[in-house]
Design a protein around this motif. Structure first.
Motif, short mmCIF file in Angstrom:
data_model
loop_
_atom_site.label_atom_id
_atom_site.label_comp_id
_atom_site.label_asym_id
_atom_site.label_seq_id
_atom_site.Cartn_x
_atom_site.Cartn_y
_atom_site.Cartn_z
N ALA A 15 7.08 5.55 6.17
CA ALA A 15 8.56 5.21 5.94
C ALA A 15 9.09 6.72 5.89
CB ALA A 15 8.75 4.32 4.73
N ASP A 16 10.58 6.66 6.42
CA ASP A 16 11.21 7.62 6.09
C ASP A 16 11.81 7.57 4.53
OD1 ASP A 16 11.18 8.50 8.64
OD2 ASP A 16 12.64 6.61 9.33
N ARG A 17 11.91 6.31 3.94
CA ARG A 17 12.40 6.30 2.59
C ARG A 17 11.81 5.15 2.01
NH1 ARG A 17 18.27 3.73 3.70
NH2 ARG A 17 18.63 3.17 1.33
N ILE A 18 11.98 5.07 0.86
CA ILE A 18 11.31 4.11 -0.02
C ILE A 18 12.59 3.51 -0.99
CG2 ILE A 18 9.71 3.46 -1.71
CD1 ILE A 18 7.82 5.53 -0.50
N PRO A 42 13.49 9.45 -0.64
CA PRO A 42 12.89 9.77 0.79
C PRO A 42 11.51 9.74 0.43
CG PRO A 42 13.95 11.63 -0.40
CD PRO A 42 14.52 10.67 -1.21
N ALA A 43 10.79 9.23 1.43
CA ALA A 43 9.60 9.09 1.19
C ALA A 43 8.68 10.72 1.43
CB ALA A 43 8.68 8.30 2.43
N LYS A 44 8.61 11.25 0.13
CA LYS A 44 7.91 12.48 0.04
C LYS A 44 6.83 12.23 -1.08
CE LYS A 44 11.34 15.55 1.82
NZ LYS A 44 12.64 15.08 1.01
N SER A 45 5.91 12.98 -0.86
CA SER A 45 4.68 13.06 -1.75
C SER A 45 4.96 13.49 -3.33
CB SER A 45 3.53 13.48 -1.21
OG SER A 45 3.67 14.70 -0.41
N GLU A 46 5.97 14.14 -3.15
CA GLU A 46 6.35 14.65 -4.65
C GLU A 46 6.84 13.63 -5.46
OE1 GLU A 46 9.83 16.89 -2.22
OE2 GLU A 46 7.74 16.35 -1.86
N ASN A 47 7.34 12.63 -5.13
CA ASN A 47 7.64 11.29 -6.00
C ASN A 47 6.67 10.56 -6.35
OD1 ASN A 47 9.65 12.56 -4.16
ND2 ASN A 47 10.69 10.74 -3.67
N ILE A 48 5.41 10.85 -5.77
CA ILE A 48 4.39 9.87 -5.82
C ILE A 48 4.17 9.33 -7.22
CG2 ILE A 48 2.57 11.44 -5.83
CD1 ILE A 48 1.36 9.69 -3.66
N GLU A 49 4.43 10.10 -8.15
CA GLU A 49 4.00 9.77 -9.34
C GLU A 49 5.01 8.64 -9.73
OE1 GLU A 49 1.35 9.84 -11.33
OE2 GLU A 49 0.70 10.96 -9.58
N SER A 50 6.17 8.95 -9.58
CA SER A 50 7.22 7.69 -10.25
C SER A 50 7.22 6.61 -9.40
CB SER A 50 8.93 8.58 -9.92
OG SER A 50 9.02 8.85 -8.69
N LEU A 51 6.66 6.94 -8.20
CA LEU A 51 6.58 5.43 -7.20
C LEU A 51 5.43 4.90 -7.84
CD1 LEU A 51 6.92 7.16 -3.55
CD2 LEU A 51 8.60 5.64 -4.92
N ARG A 52 4.25 5.67 -8.19
CA ARG A 52 3.20 4.54 -8.58
C ARG A 52 3.45 4.11 -9.72
NH1 ARG A 52 -1.08 5.32 -5.86
NH2 ARG A 52 -1.55 7.55 -4.91
N GLU A 53 4.26 4.64 -10.66
CA GLU A 53 4.66 4.01 -12.03
C GLU A 53 5.79 2.44 -11.53
OE1 GLU A 53 7.83 4.91 -15.28
OE2 GLU A 53 6.77 6.79 -14.67
N LEU A 54 6.42 2.73 -10.65
CA LEU A 54 7.20 1.76 -10.13
C LEU A 54 6.46 0.45 -9.69
CD1 LEU A 54 10.25 0.24 -9.95
CD2 LEU A 54 9.99 0.79 -7.76
N TYR A 55 5.50 0.82 -8.84
CA TYR A 55 4.70 -0.06 -8.08
C TYR A 55 3.37 -0.41 -8.60
CZ TYR A 55 3.00 -2.40 -4.30
OH TYR A 55 2.57 -3.36 -3.18
N GLY A 56 2.56 0.53 -9.33
CA GLY A 56 1.48 0.14 -9.60
C GLY A 56 1.29 -0.45 -11.43
N ASN A 68 1.01 -1.18 -0.11
CA ASN A 68 0.01 0.24 -0.14
C ASN A 68 1.08 1.15 0.01
OD1 ASN A 68 -1.65 2.23 0.74
ND2 ASN A 68 -3.14 0.89 1.64
N LEU A 69 0.78 1.94 -1.09
CA LEU A 69 1.67 3.04 -1.01
C LEU A 69 1.69 4.26 -0.25
CD1 LEU A 69 4.18 3.72 -3.12
CD2 LEU A 69 2.37 4.92 -4.61
N ASP A 70 0.20 4.41 0.24
CA ASP A 70 -0.02 5.52 1.16
C ASP A 70 0.67 5.01 2.60
OD1 ASP A 70 -1.91 7.02 -0.19
OD2 ASP A 70 -3.20 5.37 -0.33
N HIS A 71 0.31 3.69 2.79
CA HIS A 71 1.44 3.11 4.17
C HIS A 71 2.75 3.73 3.97
CE1 HIS A 71 -1.79 0.07 5.14
NE2 HIS A 71 -2.28 1.09 5.55
N ALA A 72 3.26 3.29 2.78
CA ALA A 72 4.54 3.28 2.61
C ALA A 72 5.15 5.02 2.69
CB ALA A 72 5.07 3.09 1.03
N LEU A 73 4.33 5.73 2.19
CA LEU A 73 4.42 7.19 2.19
C LEU A 73 4.44 7.72 3.66
CD1 LEU A 73 2.89 8.26 -1.22
CD2 LEU A 73 5.26 8.32 -0.64
N SER A 74 3.28 7.04 4.42
CA SER A 74 3.03 8.06 5.59
C SER A 74 3.99 7.32 6.71
CB SER A 74 1.61 7.92 5.84
OG SER A 74 1.12 6.59 5.68
#
Ligand SMILES: Nc1ncnc2c1ncn2[C@@H]1O[C@H](COP(=O)(O)OP(=O)(O)O)[C@@H](O)[C@H]1O
Ligand SMILES: [Mg+2]
Lengths: 281, 276
Positions: free
Chosen positions: B246-249, B262-276, B238-244
């Motif tokens: 974790a200090d780091r992903i 670092p777990a910041k919401s500005e990376n969320i797009e690239s994270l979603r790409e990797l994960y989703g 769950n990316l929301d869990h990870a972001l809220s």
């Protein structure tokens, strides 16, 4: 392949012939069948079944009736002796199974593929358990009678070996079937092999082990009956004497008592098993 | 209905405390708790599941590991405790190389690391309290660590306190096979805490739960971890869990180390790409 299948299915049916109802047997199968029939004929002769005359067959019902007449009413003369023999049988069974189960737990652990410390130990303990199981009871009984002499000790040892052969195998299987997840979790905690076995494998396998144990007792009571015939103690010893002296009324009493004992043990066993499995944990 | 719950999910308010707790630890010693170099794993005659993994986690940091199914996350976590034997590379836990450790030393090392599995992996037929007590096997041996009925009083009390901390003290005498999935996973967490670990690894601890129970358990789990200032490496679905939390992903793709951010919401797009 794919092309064939994609063509119209109605067409492909006409190309194929329907398989025959029966295949003509190959030479291997024919040879096997002929050999088998030959063996059966040979066995027929060996058992003297075909040398029976019509007269013998005709006399059979009369013989049965005659024997039955001599068997009733059951004699009550031997009752005190029978009581003692029954007690001895049950004692043999209890001690034999308890010790047998006691040995079977560690043996089952060594004979469980997933838990055994080494492949060679696994093979050795598997082999030992199989050996205990495959050598017939009566052979064990004769062996122990020679070693420790006539009497209930020989019978007890026989029942113990018998239990090891039976329970050892089923304990090993029960241990193998235990879910590996909790075991992995305990390994990850850093617990020792002992810790994992006693806190995870044994509790998980407990219902199956209790079942096996109860069934071992039942088996022991059943097999203890014949042990007496070779002098290994128990109720069977009382069966030999009246049979030899053709004192069938006394034999009836013994046979009836054995029957009652077996049924009683089976019933009690079933009851206890339900109680134990229901509540353990 | 459930997706609403996930979308509006908010981290608990205890972040303040936990950050401080972690910073305290970090200033005391600044060594890495996990240091992995060149880790590879090939299962018998198949392709490489892990290829040349490098990363390190400083003391007190909470790291989320993400990646597709089959990318090697579980294998990586298991390798960290040598539940799976790595093919090559070095793994230093709490300052000690674990490759080549003997059996007893490896046990000592495992004792200091809590491991929460995707399946709770509790012993079904035993009581909740007994299962939590099993965690004490990290420090003690023998008869008195097997069943709560034989345990030392102090251990029973500690196990009870751990159960209290996951909110299950009232179920202590219950058999585990009568619990719900979420309760079971909380018991598993209590067992891991019972080890008094310095570090915790968790492999998708809530993936088998429904979203609501999953959120609840994850909240509780990460709060406990942060309260105690433990180092954490968790696989999250769950990316929301990870972001809220974790200090780091960090991310894996096909067994290769793919991302470290670092777990910041500005990376969320690239994270979603990797994960989703
Ligand atoms: N014991 C094993 N033997 C062989 N292959 C395995 C074993 N465990 C995992 N694998 C393989 O390793 C790959 C990664 O698995 P895993 O680490 O469980 O991935 P993830 O947890 O990221 O979904 C998968 O392709 C899986 O088939
Ligand atoms: Mg996985």
């Amino acid at each position: 392949m794919a092309d064939h299948r994609s063509t119209d299915p109605g067409q492909t049916v006409t190309n194929c012939s329907m398989p025959p109802r029966f295949r003509t047997p190959g030479w291997k199968l024919s040879l096997l069948v002929v050999t088998f029939i030959g063996l059966i004929c040979h066995a027929f002769i060996g058992t003297e079944l075909c040398s029976m005359t019509v007269k013998e067959i005709a006399e059979m019902p009369g013989n049965v009736l005659h024997l039955l007449q001599e068997m009733v009413p059951p004699s009550t003369r031997g009752l005190p002796k029978i009581y003692k023999a029954i007690l001895e049988t049950l004692q043999m069974c209890l001690v034999g199974t308890v010790f047998g189960v006691f040995v079977s737990v560690p043996l089952g652990l060594l004979a469980a593929k997933s838990l055994s410390p080494h492949k060679s130990i696994y093979i050795a303990s598997r082999g030992f358990v199989s050996f205990c199981r495959t050598v017939p009871d009566l052979v064990w009984a004769i062996f122990f009678v020679i070693i420790v002499g006539l009497g209930p000790l020989a019978g007890t040892l026989t029942l113990m070996v018998d239990t090891i052969g039976f329970a050892g195998r089923f304990f090993a299987e029960a241990f193998e079937e235990v879910d590996s997840g909790p075991q992995e979790a305990l390994s990850a905690i850093g617990s020792s092999n002992n810790g994992t076995f006693f806190s995870c494998v044994l509790p998980a396998a407990a219902p199956s082990c209790i079942n096996t144990t109860m069934f071992s007792i039942e088996r022991a009571v059943q097999s203890s009956v014949v042990l007496g015939l070779v002098g290994a103690g128990g109720i069977g010893m009382l069966l030999e004497e009246p049979m030899v002296w053709q004192n069938y009324r006394e034999a009836t009493t013994v046979v009836l008592t054995i029957f009652i004992m077996l049924v009683a043990v089976e019933q009690l066993n079933g009851y206890l098993r339900r109680q134990l499995i229901g509540k353990s944990g | 209905m459930f997706s609403d719950a996930v979308a509006t999910f908010q981290p608990p308010v205890c972040n303040e405390v936990s950050v401080r707790a972690r910073e305290n630890v970090r200033t005391a010693t600044s060594t890495a708790d996990i240091e992995i170099t060149g880790l590879s794993k090939t299962f018998d005659n198949s392709r490489r599941v892990l290829q040349d993994i490098h990363f390190s986690i400083p003391q007190g940091q909470a790291v989320a590991l993400i990646g597709h199914n089959g990318s090697g996350k579980s294998t990586l976590l298991r390798c960290c405790l040598r539940l799976i034997q790595p093919s090559s590379g070095s793994i230093v836990l709490l300052g000690k190389e674990i490759i080549g450790l003997g059996k007893a030393e490896l046990r000592d090392m495992r004792a200091q690391v809590g491991f929460v599995f995707q399946r709770h992996n509790l012993v079904q037929r035993l009581s909740v309290l007994t299962n939590v007590l099993h965690g004490v096997q990290a420090r003690k041996k023998g008869l008195r660590t097997w069943f709560q009925s034989m345990a030392m009083q102090e251990d029973r009390e500690e196990a009870m306190a751990k159960l209290q901390s996951v909110g299950l003290a009232h179920l202590a005498g219950q058999r585990v096979d009568q619990l719900s999935g979420g309760e079971s996973q909380r018991v598993a967490i209590a067992r891991a805490l019972m080890q008094r670990p310095k570090m915790v690894l968790a492999d998708e601890p809530v993936a088998s739960l429904d979203p609501r129970a999953g959120d609840e358990v994850m909240n509780l789990f990460l709060r406990r971890i942060k309260d105690e200032g433990l180092t954490l490496l968790f696989v999250s679905h769950n990316l929301d869990h990870a972001l809220s939390y974790a200090d780091r992903i960090i991310g894996l793709r096909d067994g290769k180390f793919e991302l470290d951010a670092p777990a910041k919401s500005e990376n969320i797009e690239s994270l979603r790409e990797l994960y989703g």
